[in-house]
Structures are given as C-alpha cells and as structure tokens.
Design an enzyme around this catalytic site. Structure first.
Site, PDB file in Angstrom:
ATOM      1  N   ARG A   1       0.805  -1.220   0.000  1.00 45.39           N
ATOM      2  CA  ARG A   1       0.000   0.000   0.000  1.00 45.39           C
ATOM      3  C   ARG A   1       0.844   1.280   0.000  1.00 45.39           C
ATOM      4  O   ARG A   1       0.319   2.361  -0.237  1.00 45.39           O
ATOM      5  CB  ARG A   1      -0.979  -0.020   1.178  1.00 45.39           C
ATOM      6  CG  ARG A   1      -2.176  -0.908   0.894  1.00 45.39           C
ATOM      7  CD  ARG A   1      -3.062  -1.061   2.107  1.00 45.39           C
ATOM      8  NE  ARG A   1      -2.434  -1.923   3.114  1.00 45.39           N
ATOM      9  CZ  ARG A   1      -2.842  -1.999   4.384  1.00 45.39           C
ATOM     10  NH1 ARG A   1      -3.845  -1.256   4.794  1.00 45.39           N
ATOM     11  NH2 ARG A   1      -2.237  -2.804   5.233  1.00 45.39           N
TER      12      ARG A   1
ATOM     13  N   ASP B   1       7.543  -0.782  11.227  1.00 44.91           N
ATOM     14  CA  ASP B   1       6.709   0.307  10.703  1.00 44.91           C
ATOM     15  C   ASP B   1       5.921   1.014  11.805  1.00 44.91           C
ATOM     16  O   ASP B   1       4.925   1.673  11.530  1.00 44.91           O
ATOM     17  CB  ASP B   1       5.774  -0.210   9.594  1.00 44.91           C
ATOM     18  CG  ASP B   1       4.832  -1.307  10.086  1.00 44.91           C
ATOM     19  OD1 ASP B   1       4.956  -1.737  11.248  1.00 44.91           O
ATOM     20  OD2 ASP B   1       3.965  -1.738   9.293  1.00 44.91           O
TER      21      ASP B   1
ATOM     22  N   GLU C   1      -8.139 -11.346  16.711  1.00 40.85           N
ATOM     23  CA  GLU C   1      -7.987 -10.596  15.463  1.00 40.85           C
ATOM     24  C   GLU C   1      -9.364 -10.196  14.943  1.00 40.85           C
ATOM     25  O   GLU C   1     -10.329 -10.948  15.106  1.00 40.85           O
ATOM     26  CB  GLU C   1      -7.247 -11.447  14.428  1.00 40.85           C
ATOM     27  CG  GLU C   1      -5.780 -11.669  14.764  1.00 40.85           C
ATOM     28  CD  GLU C   1      -5.031 -10.373  15.040  1.00 40.85           C
ATOM     29  OE1 GLU C   1      -4.921  -9.548  14.117  1.00 40.85           O
ATOM     30  OE2 GLU C   1      -4.584 -10.158  16.181  1.00 40.85           O
TER      31      GLU C   1
ATOM     32  N   ASN D   1       1.019   2.131   6.897  1.00 37.13           N
ATOM     33  CA  ASN D   1       0.713   1.213   5.804  1.00 37.13           C
ATOM     34  C   ASN D   1       0.730   1.911   4.450  1.00 37.13           C
ATOM     35  O   ASN D   1       0.939   1.285   3.431  1.00 37.13           O
ATOM     36  CB  ASN D   1      -0.664   0.580   6.017  1.00 37.13           C
ATOM     37  CG  ASN D   1      -0.640  -0.379   7.195  1.00 37.13           C
ATOM     38  OD1 ASN D   1       0.303  -1.159   7.347  1.00 37.13           O
ATOM     39  ND2 ASN D   1      -1.636  -0.299   8.041  1.00 37.13           N
TER      40      ASN D   1
ATOM     41  N   ASN E   1      31.241  43.810   6.729  1.00 37.47           N
ATOM     42  CA  ASN E   1      29.931  44.038   6.150  1.00 37.47           C
ATOM     43  C   ASN E   1      29.936  43.585   4.688  1.00 37.47           C
ATOM     44  O   ASN E   1      30.761  44.043   3.893  1.00 37.47           O
ATOM     45  CB  ASN E   1      29.573  45.523   6.220  1.00 37.47           C
ATOM     46  CG  ASN E   1      28.130  45.755   5.814  1.00 37.47           C
ATOM     47  OD1 ASN E   1      27.223  45.610   6.616  1.00 37.47           O
ATOM     48  ND2 ASN E   1      27.922  46.070   4.537  1.00 37.47           N
TER      49      ASN E   1
ATOM     50  N   ALA F   1      24.700  44.330  -0.170  1.00 36.99           N
ATOM     51  CA  ALA F   1      23.595  43.644  -0.850  1.00 36.99           C
ATOM     52  C   ALA F   1      24.038  43.100  -2.200  1.00 36.99           C
ATOM     53  O   ALA F   1      24.750  43.761  -2.944  1.00 36.99           O
ATOM     54  CB  ALA F   1      22.448  44.631  -1.049  1.00 36.99           C
TER      55      ALA F   1
HETATM   56  C1  UD1 Z   1      -1.104  -7.251  13.764  1.00 35.63           C
HETATM   57  C2  UD1 Z   1      -1.639  -7.986  14.988  1.00 35.63           C
HETATM   58  C3  UD1 Z   1      -2.849  -7.212  15.521  1.00 35.63           C
HETATM   59  C4  UD1 Z   1      -2.455  -5.802  15.853  1.00 35.63           C
HETATM   60  C5  UD1 Z   1      -1.835  -5.121  14.640  1.00 35.63           C
HETATM   61  C6  UD1 Z   1      -1.276  -3.772  15.023  1.00 35.63           C
HETATM   62  C7  UD1 Z   1      -1.188 -10.360  14.623  1.00 35.63           C
HETATM   63  C8  UD1 Z   1      -1.774 -11.648  14.199  1.00 35.63           C
HETATM   64  N1  UD1 Z   1      -2.023  -9.312  14.593  1.00 35.63           N
HETATM   65  O1  UD1 Z   1      -2.113  -7.294  12.780  1.00 35.63           O
HETATM   66  O2  UD1 Z   1      -3.354  -7.868  16.676  1.00 35.63           O
HETATM   67  O3  UD1 Z   1      -3.567  -5.065  16.309  1.00 35.63           O
HETATM   68  O4  UD1 Z   1      -0.758  -5.915  14.128  1.00 35.63           O
HETATM   69  O5  UD1 Z   1      -0.872  -3.107  13.862  1.00 35.63           O
HETATM   70  O6  UD1 Z   1      -0.043 -10.315  14.986  1.00 35.63           O
HETATM   71  N2  UD1 Z   1       5.030  -9.125   9.406  1.00 35.63           N
HETATM   72  C9  UD1 Z   1       6.111  -9.831   8.954  1.00 35.63           C
HETATM   73  N3  UD1 Z   1       5.901 -11.062   8.424  1.00 35.63           N
HETATM   74  C10 UD1 Z   1       4.673 -11.625   8.356  1.00 35.63           C
HETATM   75  C11 UD1 Z   1       3.576 -10.884   8.811  1.00 35.63           C
HETATM   76  C12 UD1 Z   1       3.790  -9.637   9.339  1.00 35.63           C
HETATM   77  O7  UD1 Z   1       7.245  -9.380   9.023  1.00 35.63           O
HETATM   78  O8  UD1 Z   1       4.586 -12.756   7.894  1.00 35.63           O
HETATM   79  C13 UD1 Z   1       5.270  -7.782   9.973  1.00 35.63           C
HETATM   80  C14 UD1 Z   1       4.716  -6.662   9.113  1.00 35.63           C
HETATM   81  O9  UD1 Z   1       5.737  -6.131   8.280  1.00 35.63           O
HETATM   82  C15 UD1 Z   1       4.304  -5.626  10.145  1.00 35.63           C
HETATM   83  C16 UD1 Z   1       3.938  -6.455  11.356  1.00 35.63           C
HETATM   84  O10 UD1 Z   1       4.559  -7.707  11.183  1.00 35.63           O
HETATM   85  O11 UD1 Z   1       5.375  -4.783  10.502  1.00 35.63           O
HETATM   86  C17 UD1 Z   1       2.431  -6.631  11.512  1.00 35.63           C
HETATM   87  O12 UD1 Z   1       1.937  -7.291  10.391  1.00 35.63           O
HETATM   88  P1  UD1 Z   1       0.539  -6.900   9.771  1.00 35.63           P
HETATM   89  O13 UD1 Z   1       0.246  -7.789   8.641  1.00 35.63           O
HETATM   90  O14 UD1 Z   1       0.462  -5.466   9.541  1.00 35.63           O
HETATM   91  O15 UD1 Z   1      -0.403  -7.337  10.996  1.00 35.63           O
HETATM   92  P2  UD1 Z   1      -1.898  -6.975  11.203  1.00 35.63           P
HETATM   93  O16 UD1 Z   1      -2.736  -7.927  10.464  1.00 35.63           O
HETATM   94  O17 UD1 Z   1      -2.121  -5.540  10.971  1.00 35.63           O
HETATM   95 CA    CA Z   2      -0.708  -3.597  10.246  1.00 36.14          CA
END
Ligand code: UD1
Ligand code: CA
Length: 445
Positions: A18, A108, A158, A230, A363, A366
């Site tokens: 995104r 992030d 979740e 995001n 000085n 200008a």
């Molecule tokens: C996750 C949490 C959720 C929380 C939210 C806060 C879980 C299952 N859910 O959801 O409870 O409220 O974050 O923003 O943990 N990432 C990886 N590898 C992966 C998946 C994710 O590195 O396989 C990293 C992403 O880059 C990110 C973070 O983990 O920095 C969170 O992943 P994201 O997919 O955004 O989680 P959410 O579904 O938003």
């Molecule tokens: Ca997220």
C-alpha cells in the site's frame, strides 16, 4: 540482581504494497531518518543492545539504514509471509542463543518510545510471561482486540476472527510485546494457522501461555505513539505526531516557537534555550542553534551551526557547512554554503556566500556573490575582519581579501586585495551633460 539479557526482534517483512514504493516501507523517512532507525533508537533507550531484523526484501539497504545506532543487528530473511508468529520464528537461531527476554517490535511503528518498551520489560520482571503493549483506539477497525477480564489479559482476538460483541472492544493490540525468553520458543511453536486469515498469529501465544499457567498482562500506551505506517497517508500522520512531540519538548526546554505548527524539525535538530524560531522555518539534517539566536520566518537550514545571538532571515537559506559566529547576521534572500561568517559580520541582503571564510565585523553589501565555481572546481574566498564589500560585488575565487579592505560597489574582483586597500573593479563612470535631452529628441524624430 543482574540486568536481564534481552533480544529485540523487529518485524519488517511486510511487502509494503500500500506504500506503492520501490523501497521497503521501513526505509521511508520520518523526521529525515529511516523509520527503522527510530525503532532501533527506542530499543536502545529501553536498554537493549541486540536486535534481530526480520526482512522480506531490501535486506542490505535495511541493514545499512540500521547502522549508526547503538544496537547491534543481525538480519533474517522471511521469504514467505505466513504471519507474525512465523516472522518471529525466522529469527529462531537468535532466540535459541538464550535470552531472559524477547521484545517483539514492528519496523513500521517508528514512534514507540524507550519508556514504553521498558515498561513491557518491567512487566516481565514483575512476573508476566507475555506483556502486550495495548492502547485505546479512536477507531479499532483492523486491530486485534484485547480481551481483558479483572485486569488480566485473556486473549487477543484478530478482527476477522472476532464476534460482533468482541469487535465493540476499543482496547487494541499494538503488536508490540515482551515475551519471557525462557518460554518464547515453546509458546510460539505452538501457534497454528487455523484462523480466518490462515496465518500464524503471534497474538495466539497469549491463550497458549495462559493454558500453561503463565501470566499475561497489558501495558497501556498512547495511540499516537503506536501509529503504524501502511500507506503514505499514515506516513504523513506519523510525521505529524513526531513533529508535535518534538516541538512540545523544545518549547518546554525553553525554545520559543511562535507558530509551532509551522516549524519543521529534523531528528537531529539541536536548539538551545532562549532561541526564537519565527513561523514557517524548515530544519533539515545537522543543524545546531545556540542560545539567543533568532531564526526568522521562512528560513531553510541544513548542516548549519548558528552561534549564540546570531540572526538568520527572514527568508534565508543556510546549506551544509554554514557556520555563523556569535552575533552575526544573515538576512533576507541570502544563501550560505560551506562558509564561516565571523563574529558580528553581516550578510544582510540578496547574497550568495559559498566556500568562504569571513572574519569578524565585516559588512557584505547587498547582492554580493562569491563566484566559487568555475564549471569544474570549487574555490575558496577569504575575507578578513572589518572589511566592507560594496553592493553587487562579484568576488571571483580563489581570492583573498585582507582585513579592513573596502571593495567598491559593483566591482568584479579577480585578484587578491591586501589589507586596508581600496579596490575598484568596474568601468569608470562617464557623465555627458544635457545628453539625455538630446537623446530623447533624436528618438522622437
Ligand atoms: C497485527 C496484529 C494485531 C495488531 C496489529 C497492530 C497479529 C496476528 N495481529 O495485525 O493484533 O492489532 O498488528 O498493527 O499479529 N510481518 C512480517 N511477516 C509476516 C507478517 C507480518 O514481518 O509474515 C510484519 C509486518 O511487516 C508488520 C507487522 O509484522 O510490521 C504486523 O503485520 P501486519 O500484517 O500489519 O499485521 P496486522 O494484520 O495488521
Ligand atoms: Ca498492520
């Protein structure tokens, strides 16, 4: 008691779709610095000196962006993105070295503070096996909900797996948590992907821990501090929160910001007490402003050192290597680059001073220009103290102008001028009496 050992794991393998960017989102800057570096600083402030960085791409660039902090990092590649628990296990080799504590953060979520991370570590020290950082969401949509009863964290649900009733809960999971190192691998390897998204949810370890009699808890923090990025709109919101926080800190430390919402600071901007910053000023990297200085409206500074009681702007541009000595003045529509402006020296209007050394009490009239560039190389101009450079002088570098020199207005100076000399470098004026009238008559005829 000895300090508990702690490994931070930074999840940064998200595909950043995104953001619509060529780069991983954790490389995007907040306050002029990659997000990932902000996270590492917070980790360091929380007393943690080792981090495992879980990335999906741009591993080298992310590793480079992470250097220059106090945290030693090790990078792990998560080639398939199967969920947050799966991501943490990408760093299993590091966890297996054995730490008292594992601190999971997101690459992030750059505004997290050392104090909040430390609070999660303290919760472990106080007996929790899992301490989750939570917040009260203005709009909880998309977040995991914290199921809390009698002050105890029972589970994290979740959004996609939540009941309608659970979705009404506004206390949410930031995703950042501390896990007892002794239990970490045992808990995380129990996570399955039997859920709405078919992912391995790290959040499941709360229920897994409780089933084993391991205590779990929530550490509450401010929503803005936990804001994630995001897309570019989120990035701008995070930038705004960072700016608001820093402006507040500066004002409380004694800096006057007349219209704080219009002043933009950089991660390393240093401004001493009793400095006044007028509206619409931008600070790029590497700026230090000493006490008593005034930064006038609409000025742009980077790589600049402004000494005590100096005056900049309005409408001035200070570029890399600008050093303004005490009480000096750089006025409107002036550009300074790689130049020392001596004590009490004035460059008040419409000048370009680049690659120059100017003494004190001089000085600069200008429109003075240092002609520092011959199309191939840059050359130095030195000007002594108590000199007077007349308006609209072109100073062709390399050039030495001594102390006490006067350069006549409109001069093009190409040769060195010794101290106390008067230099003219312009055509002598001719005046023809009455010739204006003659010329007009000729034109009309
Ligand atoms: C996750 C949490 C959720 C929380 C939210 C806060 C879980 C299952 N859910 O959801 O409870 O409220 O974050 O923003 O943990 N990432 C990886 N590898 C992966 C998946 C994710 O590195 O396989 C990293 C992403 O880059 C990110 C973070 O983990 O920095 C969170 O992943 P994201 O997919 O955004 O989680 P959410 O579904 O938003
Ligand atoms: Ca997220």
């Amino acid at each position: 008691m000895r300090n508990p050992s702690c490994l931070a794991i930074i999840l940064a393998a998200g595909d950043s779709t995104r953001m619509k960017s060529r780069r991983s989102k954790v490389l995007h800057p907040v306050a002029g610095r990659p997000m990932i570096a902000h996270v590492l600083d917070a980790i360091s402030e929380a007393g943690v000196s080792e981090a495992a960085l879980v990335v999906g791409r741009d591993a080298d660039a992310i590793g480079t962006a992470a250097t220059g902090t106090n945290v030693q990092i090790e990078t792990f590649l998560q080639s398939e993105r199967l969920g947050t628990a799966h991501a943490v296990l990408a760093a299993r080799a590091a966890i297996a070295r054995g730490y008292d504590e594992i601190l999971v953060t997101y690459g992030d979520v750059p505004l997290i503070t050392g104090a909040t991370l430390r609070a999660a570590r303290t919760a472990l020290a106080d007996g929790s096996g899992v301490a989750v950082i939570g917040f009260e969401a203005a709009n909880p949509t998309g977040y995991g909900r914290l199921l809390v009863k009698d002050g105890e964290l029972l589970a994290i649900r979740e959004e996609k797996d939540a009941t309608d009733e659970e979705r009404l809960i506004r206390r949410c999971n930031s995703g950042i948590m501390a896990i007892s190192g002794r239990h970490a691998i045992e808990l995380i390897t129990q996570v399955s992907n039997d859920n709405a998204k078919g992912e391995y949810y790290l959040t499941d370890i709360v229920e897994i821990a409780r089933a084993r009699g391991i205590a779990t808890s929530v550490v509450d923090a401010d929503e803005n501090e936990l804001a994630g990025c995001n897309n570019r709109q989120d990035l701008a919101a995070v930038e705004r929160f960072w700016q608001e926080r820093r402006r507040r800190e500066l004002m409380l430390s004694g800096v006057s910001l007349i219209a704080p919402e219009t002043v933009f600071l950089c991660h390393d901007t240093v401004i001493e007490p009793d400095v006044t910053v007028e509206p619409n000023v931008v600070f790029g990297p590497g700026v230090r402003v000493e006490t008593g200085a005034v930064i006038g409206a609409f000025s742009h500074l980077e790589g600049a050192h402004v000494s005590a009681d100096a005056h900049v702007g309005p409408y001035a541009r200070l570029r890399a290597g600008s050093r303004l000595a005490r009480g000096s003045k750089v006025g409107n529509f002036c550009e300074i680059k790689n130049a020392m402006i001596g004590e009490g020296t004035k460059v008040n209007h419409l000048s370009y001073i680049g690659d120059a050394q100017i003494g004190s009490g001089t000085n600069i009239g200008a429109g003075t220009i240092t002609c520092n560039y011959d199309g191939v190389n840059k050359h130095l101009t030195t000007i002594g103290s108590r000199a007077f450079i007349g308006s609209n002088a072109s100073l062709v570098a390399p050039l030495n102008i001594g102390d006490g020199v006067i350069v006549a207005a409109g001069s093009t100076i190409t040769a060195d001028v010794p101290s106390n000399a008067l230099a003219f470098g312009r055509a002598r004026q001719e005046t023809k009496p009455e010739r204006a009238n003659t010329a007009r008559k000729t034109s009309r005829a």
